[in-house]
Design a protein around this motif. Sequence first.
Motif, PDB file in Angstrom:
ATOM      1  N   TYR A 172     -50.576  22.693  15.631  1.00 36.39           N
ATOM      2  CA  TYR A 172     -51.299  22.209  14.455  1.00 36.39           C
ATOM      3  C   TYR A 172     -52.780  22.011  14.767  1.00 36.39           C
ATOM      4  CZ  TYR A 172     -53.085  18.863  11.050  1.00 36.39           C
ATOM      5  OH  TYR A 172     -53.865  18.220  10.126  1.00 36.39           O
ATOM      6  N   ASN A 178     -50.198  25.059   9.802  1.00 39.45           N
ATOM      7  CA  ASN A 178     -50.784  23.981   9.003  1.00 39.45           C
ATOM      8  C   ASN A 178     -49.776  22.846   8.878  1.00 39.45           C
ATOM      9  OD1 ASN A 178     -48.941  24.744   6.989  1.00 39.45           O
ATOM     10  ND2 ASN A 178     -50.426  26.103   6.020  1.00 39.45           N
ATOM     11  N   VAL A 179     -50.186  21.758   8.249  1.00 38.94           N
ATOM     12  CA  VAL A 179     -49.338  20.574   8.197  1.00 38.94           C
ATOM     13  C   VAL A 179     -48.043  20.841   7.439  1.00 38.94           C
ATOM     14  CG1 VAL A 179     -50.425  19.653   6.104  1.00 38.94           C
ATOM     15  CG2 VAL A 179     -49.356  18.080   7.766  1.00 38.94           C
ATOM     16  N   GLN A 180     -48.084  21.763   6.454  1.00 41.93           N
ATOM     17  CA  GLN A 180     -46.872  22.065   5.686  1.00 41.93           C
ATOM     18  C   GLN A 180     -45.814  22.777   6.525  1.00 41.93           C
ATOM     19  OE1 GLN A 180     -49.961  22.723   4.528  1.00 41.93           O
ATOM     20  NE2 GLN A 180     -50.106  21.184   2.884  1.00 41.93           N
ATOM     21  N   ARG A 181     -46.243  23.482   7.584  1.00 37.42           N
ATOM     22  CA  ARG A 181     -45.290  24.242   8.384  1.00 37.42           C
ATOM     23  C   ARG A 181     -44.698  23.440   9.549  1.00 37.42           C
ATOM     24  NH1 ARG A 181     -45.137  29.709   7.112  1.00 37.42           N
ATOM     25  NH2 ARG A 181     -46.843  30.393   5.758  1.00 37.42           N
ATOM     26  N   PRO A 183     -42.790  20.701   9.521  1.00 36.42           N
ATOM     27  CA  PRO A 183     -41.344  20.450   9.342  1.00 36.42           C
ATOM     28  C   PRO A 183     -40.495  21.713   9.520  1.00 36.42           C
ATOM     29  CG  PRO A 183     -42.624  19.409   7.589  1.00 36.42           C
ATOM     30  CD  PRO A 183     -43.563  20.314   8.323  1.00 36.42           C
ATOM     31  N   GLU A 184     -41.038  22.882   9.169  1.00 33.65           N
ATOM     32  CA  GLU A 184     -40.286  24.130   9.315  1.00 33.65           C
ATOM     33  C   GLU A 184     -40.042  24.438  10.792  1.00 33.65           C
ATOM     34  OE1 GLU A 184     -42.123  27.328   7.211  1.00 33.65           O
ATOM     35  OE2 GLU A 184     -42.686  26.056   5.511  1.00 33.65           O
ATOM     36  N   LYS A 217     -47.781  35.130   7.956  1.00 26.71           N
ATOM     37  CA  LYS A 217     -49.145  34.670   8.246  1.00 26.71           C
ATOM     38  C   LYS A 217     -49.779  35.463   9.367  1.00 26.71           C
ATOM     39  CE  LYS A 217     -51.921  30.565   9.246  1.00 26.71           C
ATOM     40  NZ  LYS A 217     -51.922  29.135   9.619  1.00 26.71           N
TER      41      LYS A 217
END
Length: 240
Positions: A172, A178-181, A183-184, A217
């Motif tokens: 990160y 990014n912050v959304q990924r 948790p993935e 990405k």
Amino acid sequence: MTLMLHRGAQDVDYDGLRRLETPAPTQSHVPIPHFRVVDLVRSTVGMYGHQIVGEHHGVTEDGARYFGLLSLRSTYTGYEDTVGLRNSHDKSFPIGVAFGSRVFVCDNLAFIADHVVKRRHTANLKRDLPGLVTELIEPLALHREAQAKTFERYRGTLLTDQQADHAILGMYRTGVINVQRIPEVLKEWDEPSFEVFKDTRSAWRLFNAATLALNGKVVENAAVTPRLHKIIDGVCERLN
């Protein structure tokens, strides 16, 4: 690999490429048949022991512009490499050959890969093109051999959850994810989608957790993959 046709080009098979007419050459423009470009790359990769396991071709309605992808099976890893191709008979763009683990070719003229060569359709193109393709393909075996050793090191480096969390935070901070990924990646680390990664909590498992979360990405930003390797390599160096 990605071949996107949404600006008028349509799928065509190799036999369809052979049936297309090639304009007569002029002093300043010497077009090469689309299928000859494919043949050249096929023969070159074959010389170095690479097997083509998939092909996708597309041409515009008038047959003047060609876009293609060849998928190569790697001798050393489970990954596939890709060769991107494009060629024109109407002087709209030079002949192009692209190579990498992630390649994006679109009929809107996007042409993205780790390595790309482009040459105008001049009288010397037929003479120079085989050497240009060889310059891209020849280092592949050495590159993949080194990559295989890297992945073996990843497999042999075991991580605690705390060490994995620290590495994910590093991804990160360096812009790999990014912050959304986050948790993935964490979910894929805790509960891998593929059985092969469930046996050991290794750097290899974490690397694949990140690449799965990054699907797509890496095509848009070729710098992501080297940064990801730098994070995982750093983890392995500290623990070995």
